[in-house]
Design a protein around this motif. Structure first.
Motif, mmCIF file in Angstrom:
data_model
loop_
_atom_site.group_PDB
_atom_site.id
_atom_site.type_symbol
_atom_site.label_atom_id
_atom_site.label_comp_id
_atom_site.label_asym_id
_atom_site.label_seq_id
_atom_site.Cartn_x
_atom_site.Cartn_y
_atom_site.Cartn_z
ATOM 1 N N GLU A 32 -4.631 -3.848 15.823
ATOM 2 C CA GLU A 32 -5.859 -2.922 15.382
ATOM 3 C C GLU A 32 -5.053 -2.766 14.496
ATOM 4 O OE1 GLU A 32 -8.598 -2.770 15.540
ATOM 5 O OE2 GLU A 32 -9.398 -4.379 17.682
ATOM 6 N N SER A 33 -5.915 -2.367 13.213
ATOM 7 C CA SER A 33 -5.054 -1.926 12.068
ATOM 8 C C SER A 33 -5.856 -0.058 12.086
ATOM 9 C CB SER A 33 -5.571 -2.492 10.559
ATOM 10 O OG SER A 33 -7.452 -2.422 10.272
ATOM 11 N N VAL A 34 -7.118 -0.084 13.049
ATOM 12 C CA VAL A 34 -7.517 1.093 13.061
ATOM 13 C C VAL A 34 -8.890 1.679 14.051
ATOM 14 C CG1 VAL A 34 -9.580 2.924 12.157
ATOM 15 C CG2 VAL A 34 -8.282 1.439 10.685
ATOM 16 N N TYR A 63 1.903 5.773 14.797
ATOM 17 C CA TYR A 63 0.560 5.457 13.549
ATOM 18 C C TYR A 63 1.508 5.690 12.111
ATOM 19 C CZ TYR A 63 -1.032 10.078 14.093
ATOM 20 O OH TYR A 63 -0.232 11.856 14.126
ATOM 21 N N HIS A 79 -4.953 4.928 11.915
ATOM 22 C CA HIS A 79 -4.245 4.342 11.341
ATOM 23 C C HIS A 79 -3.235 3.783 11.612
ATOM 24 C CE1 HIS A 79 -7.429 4.725 7.627
ATOM 25 N NE2 HIS A 79 -7.543 5.272 8.455
ATOM 26 N N ARG A 81 -0.175 0.601 11.266
ATOM 27 C CA ARG A 81 0.974 -0.093 10.256
ATOM 28 C C ARG A 81 0.215 -1.819 10.919
ATOM 29 N NH1 ARG A 81 3.893 3.343 12.180
ATOM 30 N NH2 ARG A 81 5.187 4.246 10.270
ATOM 31 N N ASP A 82 0.160 -2.354 9.222
ATOM 32 C CA ASP A 82 -0.505 -3.833 9.618
ATOM 33 C C ASP A 82 0.859 -4.732 10.628
ATOM 34 O OD1 ASP A 82 -0.978 -6.088 9.209
ATOM 35 O OD2 ASP A 82 -1.227 -6.610 7.739
ATOM 36 N N GLN A 83 0.655 -4.845 11.802
ATOM 37 C CA GLN A 83 1.464 -5.860 11.926
ATOM 38 C C GLN A 83 1.689 -7.289 12.453
ATOM 39 O OE1 GLN A 83 0.926 -4.757 16.462
ATOM 40 N NE2 GLN A 83 1.333 -2.869 15.990
ATOM 41 N N ARG A 84 1.443 -7.946 11.319
ATOM 42 C CA ARG A 84 0.810 -9.567 10.624
ATOM 43 C C ARG A 84 1.858 -10.093 10.203
ATOM 44 N NH1 ARG A 84 -4.729 -9.478 8.127
ATOM 45 N NH2 ARG A 84 -5.979 -7.951 9.710
#
Length: 84
Positions: A32-34, A63, A79, A81-84
């Motif tokens: 999840e981003s948020v 975070y 928020h 970190r973007d994990q993609r």
């Protein structure tokens, strides 16, 4: 969005910290981003406790940032970190 409502356990410091810790580790792994933590408005004491917990150095590494939800001071958005 993952959410943690602290209203049911607001009187027990140990339960609050355990719930926060478990929730943040789960949220960090979830992708999840948020996520939101709901301490409620009240006197602000529980929210201050949540923010102090989030500001601990070893927790802060999990975070990217945190903020009060716009228009609702009874929610804290965290928020990741973007994990993609």
């Amino acid at each position: 969005m993952l959410s943690l409502d602290l209203h049911p356990i607001y009187r027990n410091n140990r339960d609050i910290e355990l719930a926060l810790r478990q929730f943040l580790f789960t949220a960090a792994r979830s992708g999840e981003s948020v996520v939101e933590i709901i301490p409620g408005k009240g006197s602000g004491q529980l929210k201050r406790r949540v923010l102090a917990f989030l500001d601990q150095k070893h927790i802060r590494k999990l975070y990217l940032s945190r903020e009060s939800a716009p228009g609702n001071e009874g929610r804290v958005l965290v928020h990741f970190r973007d994990q993609r």
